[in-house]
Design an enzyme around this catalytic site. Sequence first.
Site, PDB file in Angstrom:
ATOM      1  N   VAL A 177      -1.270  -7.890  -6.421  1.00  0.00           N
ATOM      2  CA  VAL A 177      -2.374  -7.225  -7.113  1.00  0.00           C
ATOM      3  C   VAL A 177      -2.850  -5.969  -6.383  1.00  0.00           C
ATOM      4  CG1 VAL A 177      -3.190  -9.347  -8.189  1.00  0.00           C
ATOM      5  CG2 VAL A 177      -4.202  -8.605  -6.012  1.00  0.00           C
ATOM      6  N   LYS A 178      -2.299  -5.689  -5.201  1.00  0.00           N
ATOM      7  CA  LYS A 178      -2.736  -4.529  -4.439  1.00  0.00           C
ATOM      8  C   LYS A 178      -2.057  -3.249  -4.962  1.00  0.00           C
ATOM      9  CE  LYS A 178      -5.320  -6.874  -1.541  1.00  0.00           C
ATOM     10  NZ  LYS A 178      -5.024  -8.284  -1.771  1.00  0.00           N
ATOM     11  N   HIS A 179      -2.378  -2.115  -4.338  1.00  0.00           N
ATOM     12  CA  HIS A 179      -1.873  -0.823  -4.818  1.00  0.00           C
ATOM     13  C   HIS A 179      -0.348  -0.792  -4.852  1.00  0.00           C
ATOM     14  CE1 HIS A 179      -5.939   0.163  -3.448  1.00  0.00           C
ATOM     15  NE2 HIS A 179      -5.896   1.183  -4.271  1.00  0.00           N
ATOM     16  N   HIS A 199       0.077  -7.736  -1.287  1.00  0.00           N
ATOM     17  CA  HIS A 199       0.097  -8.769  -2.325  1.00  0.00           C
ATOM     18  C   HIS A 199       0.296  -8.095  -3.691  1.00  0.00           C
ATOM     19  CE1 HIS A 199      -1.749 -11.643  -5.181  1.00  0.00           C
ATOM     20  NE2 HIS A 199      -1.380 -12.568  -4.326  1.00  0.00           N
TER      21      HIS A 199
END
Length: 399
Positions: free
Chosen positions: A195-197, A193
């Site tokens: 907002v992930k790394h 997603h």
Amino acid sequence: MEEKLAINGGTPVRKEFLQYGRQYIDDEDISKVVEVLKGDYLTTGPYVREFEKAIANKVGSKYAVAVTSGTSALHCATLAAGLEKGDEVLVTPMTFAASANCILYVGATPVFVDIEENTGNIDVSKIEEKITYKTKAIIAVSYRGNPVKIDKIMDIAKKHNLIVIEDAAHAIGAKYKDSYVGNNANMTIFSFHPVKHITTGEGGAITTNDKELYRKLIEVRSHGITRNVDIMENKDDPWYYEQIDLGYNYRMPDINAALGASQIKKLDSFIEKRKELATLYSSMLKGNQYVTLLEDTEDGFNSEHIYVIKLNLEKLNCTRREIFSALIKENIGVNVHYIPVYFHPYYRKLGYKRGICPVCEEFYERIITLPLHVSMNRDDVISVIKALDKVFKYYSIEA
């Protein structure tokens, strides 16, 4: 003279709003996606295989299966594990709802296990007391990017003949005892997603070292259909394929995989930047009487997905909601990760009641997530700390 809070008409600490998380996309990422758009494959194609290979190489697993989201990764893992109605699956409530929803998708029953108050991860010492003859699996969430004690969880699982699925949606690039997360549980899931790394827009993956689980994951990802002649009834017709189970369309498009294949090359630098920002937060908040800092798992390496603090509300003449609202007005994009899963109305309708995980419930009442993403710099962190100090000073019981 006391500085007036923005929520009371004062000047915000920041002019521009600082999001709690966001993607980082550069020209190389864009060019890879454009390359796919100009090529022959938009859906599952060569970039999916390249991305899967890159994930497996990164975490050290034998296999990786790319899918459409972290949620579909969880669903595929529960299907591959053979979970069904009548089974019970242990899971932490301090997580996004998908970690438990995937259990319901296959007709099984989530059983919530309380957390460690200092990390937010599942409390390993409380797992065995929840195991019954119906228990078939454990879904262990590496919260914040901080790895669970997977060796202890695997020992319990082997003792009771259970499958372990590590929900590492927060934890790609994290390590436990020098082994990357994704290489120790029976299956590990990741989320991509924004907002992930790293991101694929929407996307996820499952890693495993078990050939049979890998075969099942490949099948359930694509309608339960196979072209593997070793397990097909019709082995003669070259065009033939067979549906051997009920599966889903969770295939990742090549567009998304191309973005992921480009992003994963930058994962180490992304984690290094996140680590720098998180370390700065911790150094500036250490000793702050209004805050308790969370701890990391011993022998673990936290890949720093989110930065969560606990508010010492007994020292503040306000609620967590008032702190939250005041920080938003200061243009600090705080959040809360997470509402305990069984607090949600849907789970209440299923019969879950408050009180079953008291440590998690108390933890939830005090936590707040500060902004943390690769686009931030040192000045951004300093502005968050200034806003916290401003708000704490206003609401302090000593004021």
